[in-house]
Design a protein around this motif. Structure first.
Motif, PDB file in Angstrom:
ATOM      1  N   THR A   1      60.976  63.387  30.387  1.00 46.24           N
ATOM      2  CA  THR A   1      59.707  63.657  31.051  1.00 46.24           C
ATOM      3  C   THR A   1      59.801  63.238  32.525  1.00 46.24           C
ATOM      4  O   THR A   1      58.798  62.958  33.162  1.00 46.24           O
ATOM      5  CB  THR A   1      58.551  62.883  30.381  1.00 46.24           C
ATOM      6  OG1 THR A   1      58.847  61.473  30.399  1.00 46.24           O
ATOM      7  CG2 THR A   1      58.333  63.343  28.959  1.00 46.24           C
TER       8      THR A   1
ATOM      9  N   LYS B   1      56.716  69.745  23.652  1.00 42.03           N
ATOM     10  CA  LYS B   1      57.507  70.868  24.148  1.00 42.03           C
ATOM     11  C   LYS B   1      57.665  71.928  23.068  1.00 42.03           C
ATOM     12  O   LYS B   1      57.927  71.606  21.912  1.00 42.03           O
ATOM     13  CB  LYS B   1      58.905  70.401  24.581  1.00 42.03           C
ATOM     14  CG  LYS B   1      58.928  69.479  25.795  1.00 42.03           C
ATOM     15  CD  LYS B   1      60.349  69.001  26.088  1.00 42.03           C
ATOM     16  CE  LYS B   1      60.386  68.053  27.280  1.00 42.03           C
ATOM     17  NZ  LYS B   1      60.412  68.767  28.554  1.00 42.03           N
TER      18      LYS B   1
ATOM     19  N   VAL C   1      60.012  75.342  22.575  1.00 37.49           N
ATOM     20  CA  VAL C   1      61.141  76.094  23.120  1.00 37.49           C
ATOM     21  C   VAL C   1      61.226  77.435  22.406  1.00 37.49           C
ATOM     22  O   VAL C   1      61.196  77.495  21.175  1.00 37.49           O
ATOM     23  CB  VAL C   1      62.463  75.317  22.940  1.00 37.49           C
ATOM     24  CG1 VAL C   1      63.623  76.086  23.576  1.00 37.49           C
ATOM     25  CG2 VAL C   1      62.357  73.918  23.539  1.00 37.49           C
TER      26      VAL C   1
ATOM     27  N   ILE D   1      60.322  77.246  28.046  1.00 37.21           N
ATOM     28  CA  ILE D   1      59.831  75.957  27.550  1.00 37.21           C
ATOM     29  C   ILE D   1      58.397  75.758  28.019  1.00 37.21           C
ATOM     30  O   ILE D   1      58.113  75.843  29.214  1.00 37.21           O
ATOM     31  CB  ILE D   1      60.712  74.783  28.017  1.00 37.21           C
ATOM     32  CG1 ILE D   1      62.132  74.938  27.475  1.00 37.21           C
ATOM     33  CG2 ILE D   1      60.107  73.449  27.569  1.00 37.21           C
ATOM     34  CD1 ILE D   1      63.066  73.800  27.828  1.00 37.21           C
ATOM     35  N   GLU D   2      57.514  75.528  27.064  1.00 38.89           N
ATOM     36  CA  GLU D   2      56.121  75.209  27.370  1.00 38.89           C
ATOM     37  C   GLU D   2      55.922  73.712  27.174  1.00 38.89           C
ATOM     38  O   GLU D   2      56.243  73.170  26.116  1.00 38.89           O
ATOM     39  CB  GLU D   2      55.179  76.008  26.472  1.00 38.89           C
ATOM     40  CG  GLU D   2      55.258  77.510  26.710  1.00 38.89           C
ATOM     41  CD  GLU D   2      54.304  78.288  25.829  1.00 38.89           C
ATOM     42  OE1 GLU D   2      53.093  78.226  26.045  1.00 38.89           O
ATOM     43  OE2 GLU D   2      54.804  78.950  24.888  1.00 38.89           O
ATOM     44  N   ASP D   3      55.406  73.066  28.213  1.00 43.82           N
ATOM     45  CA  ASP D   3      55.222  71.605  28.216  1.00 43.82           C
ATOM     46  C   ASP D   3      53.743  71.264  28.302  1.00 43.82           C
ATOM     47  O   ASP D   3      53.009  71.850  29.098  1.00 43.82           O
ATOM     48  CB  ASP D   3      55.900  70.966  29.434  1.00 43.82           C
ATOM     49  CG  ASP D   3      57.375  70.718  29.223  1.00 43.82           C
ATOM     50  OD1 ASP D   3      57.771  70.459  28.094  1.00 43.82           O
ATOM     51  OD2 ASP D   3      58.117  70.798  30.221  1.00 43.82           O
TER      52      ASP D   3
END
Length: 233
Positions: A79, A174, A176, A200-202
């Motif tokens: 992070t 996350k 992926v 990638i969604e964070d």
């Protein structure tokens, strides 16, 4: 010295062969004396090294330097932000878009905030050694991160959040996946629309549990990722 800076210094010393011929790091006390830092700073820095797969602990023996294939890879667990992860590369950021939105129902649901909350929306192209490797579409809660201008957005935003605002980043969720590049994103990455991309969604939170950042990042097809697998006997 902050523990992130200490971690970077130790990683650079490992890369430069300062500990060549040694299988493990110096003791906590030695590192404290060598870098003139507190025990807390050393322990936090070593935790980062463990997370990155640079060292591993052997109970009762110390921290051993791990030979791995992570060079040039992005960590799926980190992070710390891309600039900190790729500390030994030339990372540049081009801001393609920056505006303040009022959160609609969709954004409010994603950001876990109330509708109408002011939200920064940014599009940034990340480059490594002059070549684009990621396009980042991201939201920042303006009530938590109150001032983002183009100069700040052109640098390390996570570094700004922690180093300037003094906020503590706690954890991230996350997701992926693999998707085809949209036309705009493909243009930023100098690829053809429809080519494959790791996405990638964070969702990123502070240590107090407040979510301050959400992003969707498309990576160049040549980008490599690294993670540590725990083996249970």
């Amino acid at each position: 010295m902050k523990y992130q800076e200490l971690a970077n210094k130790i990683m650079k010393n490992i890369e430069d062969g300062v500990y060549r011929g040694e299988e493990k790091l110096p003791t906590e006390s030695t590192l404290m004396e060598q870098y003139h830092v507190s025990r807390y700073c050393v322990r936090k820095a070593v935790n980062i090294l463990i997370e990155f797969g640079v060292v591993y602990a052997v109970q009762g023996s110390g921290m051993y330097i791990r030979k791995s294939k992570r060079e040039g890879c992005l960590s799926l667990r980190s992070t710390r932000g891309m600039t900190a992860e790729l500390w030994n590369q030339k990372v540049e950021t081009q801001v393609a878009h920056l505006e303040v939105l009022q959160a609609d129902e969709g954004i409010a649901n994603r950001m876990k905030c109330k509708p109408g909350t002011p939200i920064y929306y940014l599009v940034r192209i990340r480059k490594m050694n002059g070549e684009p490797f990621a396009v980042e579409y991201t939201y920042y809660n303006k009530e938590i991160v109150p001032n983002i201008d183009e100069k700040i957005a052109s640098g390390s935003l996570f570094g700004y959040v922690q180093g300037v605002l003094g906020l503590n980043i706690g954890f991230a969720d996350k997701i992926v996946s693999c998707d085809k590049l949209p036309e705009e994103t493909a243009g930023y990455l100098l690829l053809e629309p429809g080519e494959p991309s790791i996405v990638i969604e964070d969702d990123v939170y502070l240590t107090n549990g407040r979510m301050f950042n959400a992003s969707k990042v498309y990576y160049h097809k040549k980008t490599k990722f690294f993670d540590l697998a725990e083996v249970n006997n």
